[in-house]
Design an enzyme around this catalytic site. Structure first.
Site, PDB file in Angstrom:
ATOM      1  CB  VAL A   8       3.428   6.165  26.808  1.00 20.09           C
ATOM      2  CG1 VAL A   8       4.069   7.440  27.348  1.00 20.09           C
ATOM      3  CG2 VAL A   8       1.975   6.426  26.428  1.00 20.09           C
ATOM      4  N   PRO A   9       6.587   5.891  25.044  1.00 14.39           N
ATOM      5  CG  PRO A   9       7.653   7.015  23.297  1.00 14.39           C
ATOM      6  CD  PRO A   9       6.300   6.747  23.896  1.00 14.39           C
ATOM      7  CB  CYS A  10       8.496   6.181  29.890  1.00 16.29           C
ATOM      8  SG  CYS A  10       8.263   4.421  30.162  1.00 16.29           S
ATOM      9  CG  HIS A  11      12.067   3.294  25.766  1.00 11.55           C
ATOM     10  ND1 HIS A  11      10.717   3.091  25.510  1.00 11.55           N
ATOM     11  CD2 HIS A  11      12.667   3.408  24.561  1.00 11.55           C
ATOM     12  CE1 HIS A  11      10.527   3.079  24.205  1.00 11.55           C
ATOM     13  NE2 HIS A  11      11.690   3.271  23.597  1.00 11.55           N
TER      14      HIS A  11
END
Length: 174
Positions: free
Chosen positions: A132-135
């Site tokens: 989950v690409p929270c970056h």
């Protein structure tokens, strides 16, 4: 019982915890292998042999961190999170490699335009960073914002640079 293992990537040693049904946690580089194992065992995991599900997830994660265009959405997840957090993770997972959204953008997409801070809280609790690409979520005005993984904003900027996000792939003086 979930299993876990550590693996090497372009940004350092990472870890993963999984069950037969999906990935439960990802650990980004910590100061020590022991710290990563401690984090992963907090999800009820014990070190174990890598099965096909974990091998695929590890291959996809290492590929993305090597700079390849890899789709992480097919990795099944088993998350024990609130309905709001799950909705944030769904929107976040649709941000393509090389692109970003703001916390406010996600809040608006969820129909809660004043919930940018709540979105930040949900992303701070994300147990599966990278998958989950929270970056890929920035503060207003392209501020890097927080990043709960070890290394904080520096790790976030490094991953964004690997993905080719404009403004994050160039060395800075500071």
């Amino acid at each position: 019982m979930p299993s876990c293992t550590l693996f090497d990537t372009a940004i350092g040693r990472c870890g993963i915890a999984w069950t037969d049904d999906g990935v439960a946690a990802v650990a980004l580089p910590e100061p020590s292998d022991e710290a990563m194992i401690d984090y992963l065992t907090g999800f009820g995991a014990a070190e174990g042999p890598v099965d096909a599900l974990a091998a695929d997830a590890i291959d996809r994660i290492t590929g993305l961190l090597d700079g390849r265009a890899v789709d992480l959405r097919p990795i099944p997840l088993v998350l024990d999170v609130s309905e709001f957090d799950a909705s944030v993770y769904t929107v976040c997972s649709d941000i393509p490699r090389g692109a970003t959204l703001t916390y406010g953008d996600i809040a608006r997409r969820l129909g809660h335009p004043g919930a940018a801070q709540a979105v930040g809280g949900a992303l701070g609790r994300n147990p599966v960073p990278i998958i989950v690409p929270c970056h890929r979520v920035l503060g207003a005005g392209s501020e890097v914002g927080g990043f709960s993984a070890p290394g904080g904003a520096n790790t976030k900027q490094r991953i964004l640079g690997i993905e080719g996000v404009p403004g994050f792939d160039e060395p800075t003086l500071f």
